[in-house]
Design a protein around this motif. Structure first.
Motif, PDB file in Angstrom:
ATOM      1  N   TYR A   1     -18.037 -11.450 -12.523  1.00 16.40           N
ATOM      2  CA  TYR A   1     -18.031 -11.639 -11.070  1.00 16.40           C
ATOM      3  C   TYR A   1     -19.348 -12.267 -10.610  1.00 16.40           C
ATOM      4  O   TYR A   1     -19.360 -13.211  -9.809  1.00 16.40           O
ATOM      5  CB  TYR A   1     -17.839 -10.296 -10.376  1.00 16.40           C
ATOM      6  CG  TYR A   1     -16.402  -9.834 -10.245  1.00 16.40           C
ATOM      7  CD1 TYR A   1     -15.737  -9.911  -9.028  1.00 16.40           C
ATOM      8  CD2 TYR A   1     -15.710  -9.315 -11.331  1.00 16.40           C
ATOM      9  CE1 TYR A   1     -14.425  -9.481  -8.890  1.00 16.40           C
ATOM     10  CE2 TYR A   1     -14.398  -8.880 -11.206  1.00 16.40           C
ATOM     11  CZ  TYR A   1     -13.754  -8.966  -9.982  1.00 16.40           C
ATOM     12  OH  TYR A   1     -12.462  -8.545  -9.865  1.00 16.40           O
TER      13      TYR A   1
ATOM     14  N   TYR B   1     -22.516 -10.371  -6.030  1.00 17.21           N
ATOM     15  CA  TYR B   1     -21.179 -10.097  -5.476  1.00 17.21           C
ATOM     16  C   TYR B   1     -21.153  -8.714  -4.814  1.00 17.21           C
ATOM     17  O   TYR B   1     -21.433  -7.704  -5.473  1.00 17.21           O
ATOM     18  CB  TYR B   1     -20.142 -10.172  -6.589  1.00 17.21           C
ATOM     19  CG  TYR B   1     -18.708 -10.044  -6.119  1.00 17.21           C
ATOM     20  CD1 TYR B   1     -18.088 -11.095  -5.452  1.00 17.21           C
ATOM     21  CD2 TYR B   1     -17.987  -8.883  -6.352  1.00 17.21           C
ATOM     22  CE1 TYR B   1     -16.774 -10.989  -5.023  1.00 17.21           C
ATOM     23  CE2 TYR B   1     -16.669  -8.772  -5.933  1.00 17.21           C
ATOM     24  CZ  TYR B   1     -16.063  -9.820  -5.271  1.00 17.21           C
ATOM     25  OH  TYR B   1     -14.753  -9.715  -4.848  1.00 17.21           O
TER      26      TYR B   1
ATOM     27  N   ILE C   1     -15.672  -4.331  -7.968  1.00 21.33           N
ATOM     28  CA  ILE C   1     -15.360  -5.036  -9.216  1.00 21.33           C
ATOM     29  C   ILE C   1     -14.007  -4.516  -9.682  1.00 21.33           C
ATOM     30  O   ILE C   1     -13.903  -3.417 -10.230  1.00 21.33           O
ATOM     31  CB  ILE C   1     -16.444  -4.797 -10.285  1.00 21.33           C
ATOM     32  CG1 ILE C   1     -17.823  -5.159  -9.728  1.00 21.33           C
ATOM     33  CG2 ILE C   1     -16.130  -5.576 -11.550  1.00 21.33           C
ATOM     34  CD1 ILE C   1     -17.975  -6.588  -9.268  1.00 21.33           C
TER      35      ILE C   1
ATOM     36  N   ASN D   1      -9.119 -12.201  -8.385  1.00 24.76           N
ATOM     37  CA  ASN D   1      -8.687 -10.817  -8.564  1.00 24.76           C
ATOM     38  C   ASN D   1      -7.583 -10.472  -7.572  1.00 24.76           C
ATOM     39  O   ASN D   1      -7.318  -9.303  -7.301  1.00 24.76           O
ATOM     40  CB  ASN D   1      -9.862  -9.847  -8.406  1.00 24.76           C
ATOM     41  CG  ASN D   1     -10.469  -9.866  -7.009  1.00 24.76           C
ATOM     42  OD1 ASN D   1     -10.194 -10.761  -6.198  1.00 24.76           O
ATOM     43  ND2 ASN D   1     -11.306  -8.882  -6.707  1.00 24.76           N
TER      44      ASN D   1
END
Length: 344
Positions: free
Chosen positions: A103, A110, A114, A130
């Motif tokens: 990521y 980010y 996650i 995602n």
């Protein structure tokens, strides 16, 4: 997925602002990536119901050779899923120990959760998307050049509106509803989520009483989306998330429907009941402070007859079942004893 959530009036709120990039046959602008066999890696965790959707669809469509599979362990820390199941605890293709690395390779710093499933661009090492609801639809519609011979049509054009309508009807109350019960911050919010969950399950029971699948006479995306929640219901949600009006095994229509799909290649053979329980009970320490993982329930009941074939239907339509699971992706027998019973 790692839960990226907030509480509004003490109710569970899922952050659904995913990375909306797509992998498509004919990319035409920003946020679109080309379909290319061997370029991407699907990172999942067997414990996660959202990732399980992608696992099932990839297997049903025969995309194993086109999209490689990275497997995170069942217990993540506060910031990332980790590749602790791999030698050296490093993903052998991406070369990283944590999904967070992929990521941040693309989005430094980010700020969001996650989550799995995630598709990673292997050459750059950065995450592509995602967005799990769109991901499986694109596997069905954009990756057709790489589908196996006999792959089923999980998102048939004639039924697409109905499939999405049905799936949307149970997303908030069932797929997300179990989390609303488990992470409720007040009695009022729990009561509301619990009531809506079982009202919707009762409605689904009525729908499925006289038809084998949710839409049409074949397995579709809608069945995949419902089933991954049902598969975890008794093992996790009934106790851990307090969804305890009824066990799945006490809801005759849904229990038979769930067993029918479990015994269909591509569904039950993706289930790792040990990892499912390890994830929820050992990760959600705010709900289960001791981290003790229960030994039950007995998963061999998934191998009992369901008799749903009497309703007709053609599981794969004009297609065929997927072949045997590769050795590298086989769930250990001790983690899913029902499969051994079915095979024997």
């Amino acid at each position: 997925m790692a839960e990226h959530t907030s509480y509004v009036e003490e109710s569970f709120e899922r952050d659904t602002k995913y990375i909306e990039d797509r992998i498509v046959r004919d990319p035409s602008g920003d946020g679109q990536w080309p379909v290319e066999a061997g370029r991407y890696r699907l990172v999942v965790a067997r414990a996660c119901p959202w990732a399980n959707r992608a696992l099932i669809v990839r297997r049903l469509l025969g995309l194993e050779d086109a999209i490689s599979l990275g497997m995170a362990g069942p217990v993540h820390d506060a910031s990332s899923w980790t590749f602790d199941l791999d030698p050296g605890e490093v993903d052998p293709v991406l070369g990283v120990p944590r999904l967070k690395d992929a990521y941040e390779k693309r989005f430094p710093g980010y700020p969001k959760g996650i989550t799995v499933p995630a598709i990673v661009d292997v050459p750059s090492g950065g995450v592509v998307t995602n967005d799990f609801p769109q991901m499986t639809l694109d596997l069905s519609t954009e990756w057709t050049a790489h589908h196996r011979d006999g792959a089923p049509d999980l998102f048939p054009e004639a039924h697409r509106d109905e499939i999405l309508e049905v799936a949307d009807s149970f997303y908030e109350d069932v797929n997300n509803g179990v989390y609303k019960c488990g992470f409720a911050g007040s009695q009022k919010s729990y009561d509301r989520a619990y009531t809506r969950l079982f009202e919707r399950l009762d409605q689904l029971s009525e729908r499925l009483e006289n038809q084998r699948y949710l839409v049409g006479d074949t397995i579709t995306e809608a069945d995949v989306r419902l089933w991954t929640t049902l598969a975890r219901f008794d093992a996790v949600y009934h106790g851990h998330f307090k969804t305890n009006r009824s066990k799945l095994t006490e809801m005759p229509v849904l229990w038979a429907y769930a067993r029918d799909l479990f015994q269909t290649p591509g569904f039950g053979d993706t289930q790792d009941f040990v990892q499912i329980k390890q994830h929820y009970y050992a990760t959600h320490l705010d709900i289960n402070p001791t981290g003790v993982v229960p030994l039950g329930p007995d998963e061999t009941v998934w191998a009992t007859p369901h008799h749903r074939e009497q309703l007709g239907g053609r599981p794969f339509g004009d297609g065929t079942p997927p072949g045997p699971v590769s050795e590298a992706e086989t769930v250990p027998a001790e983690h899913n004893r029902a499969l051994a019973l079915l095979a024997g």
